[in-house]
Design a protein around this motif. Structure first.
Motif, PDB file in Angstrom:
ATOM      1  N   SER A  31      32.590 -16.009  64.061  1.00 30.35           N
ATOM      2  CA  SER A  31      31.523 -15.302  63.358  1.00 30.35           C
ATOM      3  C   SER A  31      30.201 -15.575  64.047  1.00 30.35           C
ATOM      4  N   ARG A  32      29.481 -14.509  64.382  1.00 27.81           N
ATOM      5  CA  ARG A  32      28.184 -14.702  65.013  1.00 27.81           C
ATOM      6  C   ARG A  32      27.207 -15.390  64.069  1.00 27.81           C
ATOM      7  N   ALA A  33      27.177 -14.954  62.798  1.00 22.41           N
ATOM      8  CA  ALA A  33      26.242 -15.550  61.852  1.00 22.41           C
ATOM      9  C   ALA A  33      26.507 -17.042  61.689  1.00 22.41           C
ATOM     10  N   GLU A  34      27.778 -17.414  61.563  1.00 24.46           N
ATOM     11  CA  GLU A  34      28.105 -18.827  61.415  1.00 24.46           C
ATOM     12  C   GLU A  34      27.806 -19.595  62.698  1.00 24.46           C
ATOM     13  N   ALA A  35      28.027 -18.959  63.845  1.00 22.60           N
ATOM     14  CA  ALA A  35      27.710 -19.616  65.118  1.00 22.60           C
ATOM     15  C   ALA A  35      26.208 -19.859  65.237  1.00 22.60           C
ATOM     16  N   GLU A  36      25.410 -18.861  64.851  1.00 25.38           N
ATOM     17  CA  GLU A  36      23.960 -19.021  64.923  1.00 25.38           C
ATOM     18  C   GLU A  36      23.476 -20.091  63.956  1.00 25.38           C
ATOM     19  N   ASP A  37      24.059 -20.139  62.748  1.00 26.95           N
ATOM     20  CA  ASP A  37      23.699 -21.190  61.790  1.00 26.95           C
ATOM     21  C   ASP A  37      24.047 -22.568  62.342  1.00 26.95           C
TER      22      ASP A  37
END
Length: 316
Positions: free
Chosen positions: A38-44
């Motif tokens: 997940s991009r969002a989880e990776a960014e977080d």
């Protein structure tokens, strides 16, 4: 790769040092995406990693010989925490959860590195396919971390062991178990040329509404999985069986006459991209085996289409 916690000369607070730390962001994002899907989880996870760095005192930062390795260690531990809690979080996810498909050229694909031992290296290309991400998602957190760090980013087993608090032998075993699943996927997968040919024929049958022809393009036990995330309407459970999948897809397209379809290649796979008013509304990815489509993964959740939307906004 150096021990991330062994002190040596002070790193200092120079602009160069800060720039070098921030330069690690793309690599950390690439690690995070492969670990979390997940991009969002990776960014977080990347944000939390940098927060942990800046919580250190100046003396603590100066005592770290290899800040890049320290960041990787911190990122790995953050990702493990996310993976450990993923099962509980997904229980509240609306419908089926799929890894996030990425547009070609996404920074999240990132730079890879050969494994320290080429004989151990799995065929994990820099631009990973959805089929491979689904396989990674089925691994245990330990297996996934060991495989990603060793086979994709070239960390030694002793380095990974220190990051995750296990022995090098245990980490090697985790990576070996994970690699068997990945190699099985690679062995059974079609070539990019074969996949393109099958997907082209499959999509043509979809768009013409020819159910009988479409059934012939599908494996008898084909599965279609949709991810709307509660944001848009989507099938809440996988659709199983060639006839049911064919009728489901044809019916969905007939209800959405305002969609414009195009085939786009990315890495080793061909994706069907559906746009509404010039904006990406869905991305379908495929597993092709023995000349037939065996899996269709349909991503409709707009939160997982960000890399396509960003490319179109920037005009690339």
């Amino acid at each position: 790769m150096a021990d991330p916690t062994h002190p040596t000369d002070p790193a200092g607070d120079s602009a160069d040092s800060v720039a070098q730390l921030l330069d690690e962001r793309a690599r950390l994002l690439a690690i995070g995406y492969r670990m979390l899907g997940s991009r969002a989880e990776a960014e977080d996870a990347v944000q939390e990693t940098y927060v942990r760095w800046y919580r250190l005192t100046e003396d603590e930062q100066a005592g770290i010989r290899n800040p890049a390795a320290w960041l990787t260690t911190a990122m790995t531990r953050v990702c493990l925490n996310v993976l450990d809690s993923a099962r509980h979080r997904r229980e509240s996810y609306v419908g089926e959860w799929l890894p996030e498909p990425l547009a070609a050229g996404s920074v999240l694909l990132g730079p890879g590195a050969p494994a320290a031992d080429p004989a151990d290296q799995a065929a994990l290309a820099d631009e990973v396919t959805m089929a491979l991400m689904v396989v990674l998602d089925a691994l245990t957190p330990g297996e996934r971390v060991a495989l990603v760090l060793h086979d994709v980013f070239g960390y030694r087993f002793d380095e990974i062991a220190e990051m995750v608090g296990r022995t090098p032998q245990a980490v090697r075993k985790l990576a070996s178990t994970a690699r068997k699943h990945v190699e099985d996927e690679r062995r059974r997968a079609s070539t990019p040329v074969q996949q393109r040919q099958v997907v082209e024929s499959f999509v043509e049958a979809c768009l013409t509404g020819d159910v009988a022809t479409l059934v012939g393009r599908l494996d008898p036990s084909a599965v279609a999985t949709s991810d709307g995330g509660g944001r848009v309407r989507a099938a809440l459970r996988p659709v199983v069986g060639a006839d049911r999948v064919a009728r489901f897809l044809v019916g969905a397209l007939r209800k959405s006459t305002d969609l414009v379809a195009s085939l786009e290649d990315g890495g080793d796979e061909t994706r069907l991209v559906l746009r509404r008013g010039g904006v990406v509304a869905a991305v379908a990815t495929f597993r092709v085996r023995n000349g037939l489509v065996s899996n269709i993964w349909l991503t409709l959740n707009p939160d997982k289409l960000g890399t396509w939307l960003e490319q179109e906004t920037s005009g690339t």
